[in-house]
Design an enzyme around this catalytic site. Structure first.
Site, PDB file in Angstrom:
ATOM      1  N   ILE A  12     -45.578  -6.067 -49.522  1.00  0.00           N
ATOM      2  CA  ILE A  12     -45.715  -7.268 -50.379  1.00  0.00           C
ATOM      3  C   ILE A  12     -46.904  -8.038 -49.826  1.00  0.00           C
ATOM      4  O   ILE A  12     -46.778  -8.851 -48.919  1.00  0.00           O
ATOM      5  CB  ILE A  12     -44.408  -8.091 -50.393  1.00  0.00           C
ATOM      6  N   HIS A  23     -50.455 -17.559 -58.557  1.00  0.00           N
ATOM      7  CA  HIS A  23     -51.442 -16.773 -59.299  1.00  0.00           C
ATOM      8  C   HIS A  23     -50.980 -16.477 -60.714  1.00  0.00           C
ATOM      9  O   HIS A  23     -49.776 -16.371 -60.974  1.00  0.00           O
ATOM     10  CB  HIS A  23     -51.642 -15.408 -58.612  1.00  0.00           C
TER      11      HIS A  23
END
Ligand SMILES: Cc1cc2nc3c(=O)[nH]c(=O)nc-3n(C[C@H](O)[C@H](O)[C@H](O)COP(=O)(O)OP(=O)(O)OC[C@H]3O[C@@H](n4cnc5c(N)ncnc54)[C@H](O)[C@@H]3O)c2cc1C
Length: 468
Positions: A348, A63
């Site tokens: 996470i 990303h």
């Protein structure tokens, strides 16, 4: 000498640092600590291989962080981690394809949201987005379903190989002296006299500093240490993998315009030449619920039909599901507990692969803040991983390699064109696979349309031979 253990008693001498959890995050932290050769570091993992948790079952996107919550820790670490991982991949031979993403608007409301998303991207220091009209969009993606009104183009989004990434970090760490102890689930963690005591079925591991990178189980380990900062709610993402014949149907990562419920269902190419459809987003109680469901797959197909109708006609080679470590907080939960000499790397969520190198840097800084003397710094030897990507020639396609070593010319897995030389190399590598699934993640053998029907027996024989 390298140390990778799967059985026997664990060393009794205290380590300087023990990291619990050999997912992409724990392995990145181990690799980062390997820059300090005077530290004695161990990576302790419950399962029989690295990257067996969430890290093996994601959508494999590197990303840009364009849509992160501006100002959050996640936004910062994704932004930096993305750049760092792109550079590391180029150096280490991890396959990456910079295909770019299109956030497709299917109604007026979504179309109106695109400029706001471009502004958000700019607040995340990503300035390359552009709003496309329908003509431009269909010129770029001719197989897109009818009725799309426009899109936001995010050219910096890429696809990457998640398995090679985790393995590259772990290999580099182990070669630089980090001890990897597999099949060592930490059942209990206690801290007394300045030392952590981690109980496993193979004995107790001791360490002056502890990094909790246990993914879905980071909250459990944290509570054993007396902290109650967050609760992990596994958010299942089911995915469908389409055969390589579908690859020509899609050029970009096709994303929906995000809603409050998350990033939504995407269609994305993979570096291995497949096309992914998914993931779902289902909040569950069970941290082991990685099965696919008929209902989940049905819903994915319904959504996929709108995005890329022709995809539904293509064969499916596999389905899988991963569990995101969602928490009640909107951000990562990375916290140092200096008095206790420990750092928790929790929550996470959907971006950990991208952010892994930046998380590792951040955690190393936090460890130093607990008073740990890191000692001198020397970068570990670079690694060069076998390339599993479709954009560069496979070994059997390289006459130079085949001439030097004919084993690269003998195909064992014909669907994925994997040679006996590559399988031999994987079985003799620094962190060898413990089963055929591990071999698949290292070579792609058995990942094709026949799913091992033809090559399974030959692979098993090579595997058993290497273990003898
Ligand atoms: C469907 C889906 C799509 C995603 N898409 C993307 C994407 O496109 N891009 C991206 O960047 N990220 C993505 N992610 C997120 C990314 O996969 C995760 O953030 C990342 O893998 C988390 O890595 P980890 O090391 O924290 O956890 P894990 O990989 O789960 O590793 C934790 C490890 O700890 C071990 N462990 C747990 N408890 C113990 C114990 N007591 N003792 C010893 N070992 C223990 C586990 O066995 C496991 O191996 C996605 C996730 C999902 C589920």
């Amino acid at each position: 000498m390298t140390t990778v253990t799967v059985s026997g008693a664990l060393p009794e001498d205290p380590y300087d640092v023990v990291i619990v959890g050999a997912g992409v995050v724990g392995c990145a932290i181990a690799r980062r600590l390997a820059h300090h050769p005077e530290l004695r570091v161990a990576l302790v993992e419950a399962r029989d291989d690295v990257g067996q948790g969430t890290s093996k079952a994601n959508t494999a996107i590197l990303h840009t962080g364009f849509d992160a919550v501006p100002g959050s820790l996640e936004a910062r670490l994704v932004r930096t981690g993305s750049r760092e991982l792109a550079a590391y991949a180029a150096e280490s031979g991890i396959p990456v394809e910079p295909v770019g993403a299109l956030l497709v608007a299917w109604d007026e409301e979504q179309l109106a949201a695109l400029p706001r998303l471009a502004e958000k991207a700019a607040r995340n220091e990503y300035h390359d987005t552009r709003v496309l009209g329908p003509a431009d969009l269909y010129a770029r993606e001719p197989h897109l379903g009818p009725g799309a009104l426009g899109a936001l183009h995010v050219p910096g989004e890429s696809v990457i190989c998640p398995w090679t990434t985790t393995l590259a970090y772990a290999t580099q760490a182990v070669r630089a002296g980090v001890h990897l102890h597999l099949e060592a689930p930490v059942a209990h963690a206690g801290h007394h006299d300045g030392v952590h005591h981690l109980t496993t079925p193979r004995g107790t591991v001791r360490a002056r500093r502890l990094v909790n990178a246990a993914g879905l189980h980071a909250d459990t380990l944290d509570r054993q240490l007396g902290h109650d900062d967050f609760t992990v709610t596994p958010r299942r993402g089911q995915l469908i993998v389409h055969d390589t014949f579908a690859r020509a149907l899609v050029r970009h990562i096709l994303l929906p315009v995000p809603t409050a419920l998350g990033k939504g269902v995407l269609v994305a190419p993979t570096v291995h030449g497949n096309v992914l459809l998914g993931p779902t987003a289902e909040d569950l109680d069970d941290k082991g619920a990685t099965e696919s469901t008929a209902e989940g797959l049905h819903r994915l197909r319904e959504q996929g039909r709108r995005i890329l109708p022709a995809l539904l006609e293509e064969e499916v080679t596999a389905v899988y599901a991963g569990l995101r470590a969602a928490t009640e907080h909107d951000d990562y939960r990375i916290t140092a507990h200096p008095g206790q000499g420990c750092v928790t790397v929790g929550g996470i969520r959907s971006t950990g692969l991208t952010a892994s190198l930046a998380i590792a840097e951040h955690v190393t800084g936090l460890l130093a803040g607990t008073g740990l003397d890191l000692g001198p710094q020397r970068p570990p030897e670079p690694v060069r991983m076998p390339s599993l990507g479709e954009t560069c020639p496979r070994p059997h396609q390289r006459p130079d390699l085949v001439a030097a070593d004919p084993e690269y010319g003998v195909l064992v897995c014909h669907c994925e064109r994997v040679s006996r030389g590559e399988i031999r190399d994987a079985l003799a590598s620094t962190i060898p696979p413990r089963g055929l699934d591990g071999l698949r993640r290292r070579t792609r053998a058995r990942a094709g349309r026949c799913q091992g029907f033809h090559c399974g027996a030959a692979l098993r024989e090579l595997f058993e031979e290497a273990r003898r």
